[in-house]
Scaffold this motif. Structure first.
Motif, mmCIF file in Angstrom:
data_model
loop_
_atom_site.group_PDB
_atom_site.id
_atom_site.type_symbol
_atom_site.label_atom_id
_atom_site.label_comp_id
_atom_site.label_asym_id
_atom_site.label_seq_id
_atom_site.Cartn_x
_atom_site.Cartn_y
_atom_site.Cartn_z
ATOM 1 N N MET A 1 -75.070 -52.481 0.714
ATOM 2 C CA MET A 1 -75.158 -51.396 1.697
ATOM 3 C C MET A 1 -75.919 -51.849 2.942
ATOM 4 S SD MET A 1 -74.445 -48.338 2.574
ATOM 5 C CE MET A 1 -73.940 -47.418 1.118
ATOM 6 N N SER A 2 -76.945 -52.672 2.725
ATOM 7 C CA SER A 2 -77.712 -53.201 3.851
ATOM 8 C C SER A 2 -76.833 -54.062 4.748
ATOM 9 C CB SER A 2 -78.904 -54.014 3.334
ATOM 10 O OG SER A 2 -79.589 -54.627 4.397
ATOM 11 N N GLU A 3 -75.996 -54.885 4.147
ATOM 12 C CA GLU A 3 -75.101 -55.736 4.936
ATOM 13 C C GLU A 3 -74.081 -54.899 5.694
ATOM 14 O OE1 GLU A 3 -75.298 -58.974 5.488
ATOM 15 O OE2 GLU A 3 -77.167 -58.912 4.371
ATOM 16 N N LEU A 4 -73.597 -53.823 5.075
ATOM 17 C CA LEU A 4 -72.634 -52.958 5.759
ATOM 18 C C LEU A 4 -73.253 -52.304 6.983
ATOM 19 C CD1 LEU A 4 -70.811 -51.227 2.755
ATOM 20 C CD2 LEU A 4 -69.849 -52.870 4.357
ATOM 21 N N HIS A 5 -74.509 -51.896 6.879
ATOM 22 C CA HIS A 5 -75.183 -51.284 8.026
ATOM 23 C C HIS A 5 -75.383 -52.299 9.153
ATOM 24 C CE1 HIS A 5 -75.815 -47.230 6.666
ATOM 25 N NE2 HIS A 5 -76.365 -47.634 5.518
ATOM 26 N N LYS A 6 -75.659 -53.556 8.804
ATOM 27 C CA LYS A 6 -75.802 -54.595 9.829
ATOM 28 C C LYS A 6 -74.485 -54.796 10.574
ATOM 29 C CE LYS A 6 -79.413 -57.275 7.495
ATOM 30 N NZ LYS A 6 -79.733 -58.581 6.851
ATOM 31 N N ILE A 7 -73.395 -54.832 9.814
ATOM 32 C CA ILE A 7 -72.079 -55.015 10.440
ATOM 33 C C ILE A 7 -71.731 -53.819 11.313
ATOM 34 C CG2 ILE A 7 -69.615 -55.258 9.958
ATOM 35 C CD1 ILE A 7 -70.365 -56.745 7.421
ATOM 36 N N LYS A 8 -72.091 -52.641 10.856
ATOM 37 C CA LYS A 8 -71.775 -51.425 11.614
ATOM 38 C C LYS A 8 -72.493 -51.416 12.957
ATOM 39 C CE LYS A 8 -71.604 -46.382 11.085
ATOM 40 N NZ LYS A 8 -71.953 -45.235 10.211
ATOM 41 N N ALA B 1 -70.980 -45.201 3.822
ATOM 42 C CA ALA B 1 -71.584 -45.667 5.077
ATOM 43 C C ALA B 1 -70.827 -45.155 6.294
ATOM 44 C CB ALA B 1 -71.642 -47.186 5.094
ATOM 45 N N GLY B 2 -69.765 -44.385 6.070
ATOM 46 C CA GLY B 2 -68.996 -43.847 7.185
ATOM 47 C C GLY B 2 -68.091 -44.858 7.835
ATOM 48 N N MET B 3 -67.687 -45.915 7.101
ATOM 49 C CA MET B 3 -66.874 -46.977 7.670
ATOM 50 C C MET B 3 -65.416 -46.916 7.204
ATOM 51 S SD MET B 3 -69.682 -50.062 7.329
ATOM 52 C CE MET B 3 -68.694 -51.283 8.172
ATOM 53 N N MET B 4 -65.043 -45.788 6.551
ATOM 54 C CA MET B 4 -63.646 -45.581 6.168
ATOM 55 C C MET B 4 -63.051 -44.431 6.976
ATOM 56 S SD MET B 4 -63.040 -47.957 4.037
ATOM 57 C CE MET B 4 -61.395 -47.428 3.602
ATOM 58 N N SER B 5 -63.607 -44.227 8.172
ATOM 59 C CA SER B 5 -63.152 -43.134 9.028
ATOM 60 C C SER B 5 -62.260 -43.674 10.134
ATOM 61 C CB SER B 5 -64.358 -42.398 9.609
ATOM 62 O OG SER B 5 -65.175 -43.294 10.349
ATOM 63 N N MET C 1 -65.199 -56.152 -7.834
ATOM 64 C CA MET C 1 -66.110 -56.180 -6.685
ATOM 65 C C MET C 1 -65.586 -55.289 -5.561
ATOM 66 S SD MET C 1 -68.930 -57.519 -5.453
ATOM 67 C CE MET C 1 -69.211 -59.073 -6.308
ATOM 68 N N GLY C 2 -64.268 -55.320 -5.331
ATOM 69 C CA GLY C 2 -63.682 -54.520 -4.265
ATOM 70 C C GLY C 2 -63.840 -53.032 -4.485
ATOM 71 N N SER C 3 -63.747 -52.599 -5.743
ATOM 72 C CA SER C 3 -63.889 -51.165 -6.025
ATOM 73 C C SER C 3 -65.284 -50.670 -5.654
ATOM 74 C CB SER C 3 -63.604 -50.905 -7.514
ATOM 75 O OG SER C 3 -64.530 -51.613 -8.329
ATOM 76 N N ARG C 4 -66.282 -51.484 -5.867
ATOM 77 C CA ARG C 4 -67.655 -51.099 -5.492
ATOM 78 C C ARG C 4 -67.818 -51.116 -3.964
ATOM 79 N NH1 ARG C 4 -71.148 -55.300 -8.683
ATOM 80 N NH2 ARG C 4 -72.848 -54.175 -7.650
ATOM 81 N N LEU C 5 -67.165 -52.113 -3.294
ATOM 82 C CA LEU C 5 -67.298 -52.240 -1.842
ATOM 83 C C LEU C 5 -66.770 -51.001 -1.123
ATOM 84 C CD1 LEU C 5 -67.750 -53.853 0.825
ATOM 85 C CD2 LEU C 5 -65.425 -54.723 0.539
ATOM 86 N N PHE C 6 -65.588 -50.533 -1.503
ATOM 87 C CA PHE C 6 -64.984 -49.423 -0.765
ATOM 88 C C PHE C 6 -65.719 -48.108 -0.986
ATOM 89 C CE2 PHE C 6 -61.392 -52.399 -0.582
ATOM 90 C CZ PHE C 6 -61.094 -52.297 0.769
ATOM 91 N N LEU C 7 -66.324 -47.956 -2.167
ATOM 92 C CA LEU C 7 -67.141 -46.751 -2.379
ATOM 93 C C LEU C 7 -68.360 -46.753 -1.458
ATOM 94 C CD1 LEU C 7 -66.977 -46.442 -6.281
ATOM 95 C CD2 LEU C 7 -65.957 -44.885 -4.603
ATOM 96 N N LEU C 8 -68.979 -47.935 -1.311
ATOM 97 C CA LEU C 8 -70.139 -48.039 -0.411
ATOM 98 C C LEU C 8 -69.718 -47.882 1.046
ATOM 99 C CD1 LEU C 8 -72.062 -51.018 -2.076
ATOM 100 C CD2 LEU C 8 -72.665 -48.595 -2.147
ATOM 101 N N ALA C 9 -68.565 -48.471 1.411
ATOM 102 C CA ALA C 9 -68.087 -48.365 2.790
ATOM 103 C C ALA C 9 -67.800 -46.915 3.158
ATOM 104 C CB ALA C 9 -66.835 -49.217 2.970
ATOM 105 N N GLU C 10 -67.274 -46.163 2.187
ATOM 106 C CA GLU C 10 -67.005 -44.747 2.464
ATOM 107 C C GLU C 10 -68.300 -43.981 2.675
ATOM 108 O OE1 GLU C 10 -64.151 -41.255 0.658
ATOM 109 O OE2 GLU C 10 -65.281 -42.505 -0.733
#
Length: 729
Positions: free
Chosen positions: A1-8, A34-38, A23-32
């Motif tokens: 989640m920390s890395e996703l916020h840095k990228i955002k 983090a507001g990055m699936m909008s 691994m991908g299933s966990r990534l997309f749940l976190l991305a959602e």
């Protein structure tokens, strides 16, 4: 989640996911979360994740709404449908790896049958005692035969045509899908032969294409149908020099249309990028559709993340590189000065002074006087024509040297040193007079033009104003590099304003010169056919025009390589220039001319040096000889002061040299003394001839020997004394 916020925070919007399904299933749940699936984001997944989407939890599928993916295409067949119905209870028949494994088992079985392998032994190798050593398993005697058989095995399996290429499965086609809801929607296919297409209809002959228009419209995250990420390119809005960058507006859609040299270069570079790059041009303007600031303000919008890049006639300057990265330049570089050309002054009453520069006039006048003075010193004691009153002698000095200009001097030199000096001097006079004549004739017969100013220091010394282009970095350049103050700077926007300012001149509200970059100056000179203006002075180095991107942007290297390919293609660049500028007019090179328009002192310095050395050396030789024979050295003079000695030497120098024999001058006029008839009387008339020279009267009494001869009062004695004067030393 920390890395996703840095990228955002970096404003990244497009992501490529290459990982396993767990691994991908966990990534997309976190991305959602983090507001990055909008809306505004794009996610693409590779085969490793896309082939295992079906066993993914429904909640995870919901979070992957709008994801695009690729996976090997599995054609539908009766065998596949039968296998699905038989194996529902054992494993997921949609698992591509499972289908490949099933086909691989069949391939090995078929290879064994073809190879005719019934019994096979294993040969033990020298191996270590470790239980994990693979070499301890041995090598099958039939291994090479079986390997060859497997590599040559081809058949139609459940996953499609089974065929190994370099030992690996190679799918014949890839399926491009879009996650919509909890299912996969196929939007197209890709094959090695045909590229992208919406179907795999092999009957239709379609050329290879990588255009996204060959695919169905995808649904992006947030339910958007518009492509979420386009490169936001800021472009300047110019009021002048629109050949480089011009913004127009579409009448129906009111969308900006960007034209000009810089835009054409960008399009040519964009076309040869090794990847597709969607973009949109955004004019940097205010509500009135005018420029919203300077070029520095435009480039800072990249730092403020309002633009992803800037395309235009932006100059690569060192201080700008602190907040943007530039590509390699695509234009010539340098800042130069353009000035008004002045016509010649053939109607000027003082044009006869123009052939020589002021310094050359001054040095020539000094050389005339010095040469005349040297000749007078060398001839004064021996040549009576260089004697007389001080006024007469000064006139002789001036007359003699200047009369050599037209070779009208009547005084005949008698000293050999004088003749040596005159040989050198007459050669100098000949060169100068011929050069003056040629230069004056050229000024009077040839229509010539010369720049009004050729040096920045001349403009600064007179405190004249100079111009530059509005919103350009050249303003800061003039203040910091050339030390112009604000009161001397004028801003202009168009070539027409440049023309008016230069034509008016600094005395009528205009400027003495315009400073600008070479591409603009060339366009300005082309517009006015180089007839009235000219580039002069040095070229101040800059790095040319370039495209700007955020610091550390990976696009910089790709664009720089593409720019090199475009600029090195001379035919392509010529097409771009003609489209933007029309037919380019090349100004004939005019050599830099001095503001005086005359011959310079440096051209004749060698002649003056030779003449000066000849005069000085001759004077030194003469003075040394004179002092050796005339310096007071008697006992009576030893007691006198140095000042008296100098006066005595001066008196002796002013006296006529008694050792000079003048018979050669008068022997054609005077006969031996035999009587009044032979000296001064005509045999026929008995009258005394008048002496043709008044030199005798001047020197009566100078020599005591002659005084003794003239003690009588008779005319005969007077004539005899003059005769003795001419005959006797």
């Amino acid at each position: 989640m920390s890395e996703l916020h840095k990228i955002k925070k970096k404003k990244e919007r497009v992501f490529l996911v290459h990982m396993t399904a767990s691994m991908g299933s966990r990534l997309f749940l976190l991305a959602e979360s983090a507001g990055m699936m909008s809306e505004g984001y794009a996610w693409l997944v590779t085969t490793g994740l896309s082939t295992l989407l079906d066993p993914v939890d429904a909640k995870v599928m919901d979070s992957m709404e709008g994801v695009l993916g690729v996976k090997p295409y599995v054609p539908k067949s009766i065998e596949l449908e039968g296998f699905k119905s038989r194996s529902k209870k054992n494993f997921n028949s949609e698992n591509l790896f499972g289908l490949w494994a099933y086909d691989t088992v069949w391939a090995i079985a078929m290879a064994v049958e073809r190879a005719g392998i019934v019994h096979s032994r294993f040969l033990k190798q020298n191996a270590s005692n470790r239980s994990v050593d693979l070499a301890a398993l041995g090598i099958s005697e039939m291994g090479p035969r079986l390997l060859k058989s497997i590599l040559n095995t081809t058949f139609d399996g459940l996953s499609g045509k089974f065929q190994l290429v370099k030992g690996e499965m190679e799918p014949s086609a890839f399926e491009i899908f879009n996650v919509v809801g909890r299912s996969e929607r196929v939007i197209g296919y890709w094959t090695q032969k045909g590229g992208l297409s919406q179907s795999l209809d092999s009957s239709s002959k379609i050329s290879h294409s990588n255009s996204k228009t060959k695919l169905k419209q995808p649904i992006w995250p947030g339910g958007a149908i518009q492509q979420p990420k386009k490169l936001r390119i800021g472009v300047p809005v110019r009021s002048g020099f629109r050949e480089f960058m011009e913004v127009k507006w579409h009448q129906q859609s009111n969308e900006p249309i960007v034209l000009g040299f810089s835009a054409e270069v960008f399009l040519a570079v964009h076309d040869i990028l090794p990847f597709p790059l969607p973009y949109e041009f955004i004019p940097f303007m205010n509500d009135s559709r005018e420029s919203a600031g300077t070029y520095d303000d435009l480039l800072r919008q990249i730092k403020h993340q309002k633009f992803d890049a800037v395309v235009g006639d932006t100059t690569i300057v060192a201080y700008r590189s602190s907040y943007v990265d530039f590509t390699l330049p695509y234009s010539e570089s340098g800042v130069t000065m353009v000035v008004l050309m002045k016509r010649d002054e053939r109607d000027n009453m003082w044009i006869f002074l123009k052939p020589l520069s002021p310094k050359l006039w001054l040095v020539t006048g000094v050389a005339f006087f010095v040469t005349g003075l040297a000749v007078w010193v060398l001839e004064h004691r021996t040549n009576t024509e260089f004697r007389g009153t001080p006024e007469q002698q000064l006139g002789t000095v001036m007359w003699f040297s200047f009369s050599t200009l037209v070779f009208a001097h009547r005084e005949r030199p008698e000293n050999n040193l004088t003749k040596f000096v005159l040989i050198i001097w007459i050669f100098v006079v000949l060169i100068i007079s011929q050069s003056y004549t040629a230069s004056l004739a050229s000024m009077l017969t040839v229509q010539r033009m010369h720049p009004a100013f050729v040096d920045v220091t001349e403009i600064q010394r007179n405190n004249y104003s100079v111009g530059h282009q509005k919103d350009s970095f050249v303003k800061d350049f003039l203040k910091k590099e050339l030390d112009f103050n604000d009161t001397m700077l004028r801003e202009y926007s168009t070539p027409e304003e440049f023309h008016d300012a230069l034509s008016s001149g600094p005395h009528k509200g205009g400027v003495a010169a315009i400073f600008d970059e070479i591409p603009y100056v060339r366009r300005f000179l082309d517009k006015y056919r180089c007839s009235k203006f000219q580039m002069v002075g040095p070229t101040y180095q800059t790095d040319g025009f370039g495209f700007a991107f955020p610091l550390n942007s990976p696009l910089v290297s790709h664009f720089s390589r593409a720019i090199l390919n475009v600029t090195e293609d001379h035919d392509k660049m010529e097409v771009i220039k003609r489209k933007s500028f029309g037919r380019e007019i090349t100004c004939e090179d005019r050599g830099p001319e001095t503001s005086s328009g005359g011959l310079r002192l440096s051209s004749f310095a060698g002649l003056f040096l030779i003449s000066g050395v000849a005069s000085i050396s001759s004077l030194l030789i003469y003075i040394i000889r004179f002092l050796r024979s005339n310096y007071p050295a008697s006992n009576t003079m030893n007691e006198q002061s140095m000042w008296l000695r100098i006066l005595e030497v001066a008196k002796r120098f002013d006296q006529k040299d008694p050792s000079v024999h003048h018979l050669r001058r008068t022997e054609s006029r005077v006969h031996p003394v035999t009587g009044p008839e032979s000296i001064g009387a005509s045999p026929e008339t008995g009258n005394v001839h008048e002496m043709t020279s008044n030199e005798g009267a001047e020197d009566v009494g100078e020599n005591q020997n002659h005084d003794n001869l003239t003690s009588g009062n008779s005319g005969t004695n007077f004539i005899a004394s003059n005769a003795c004067r001419y005959c006797c030393p």
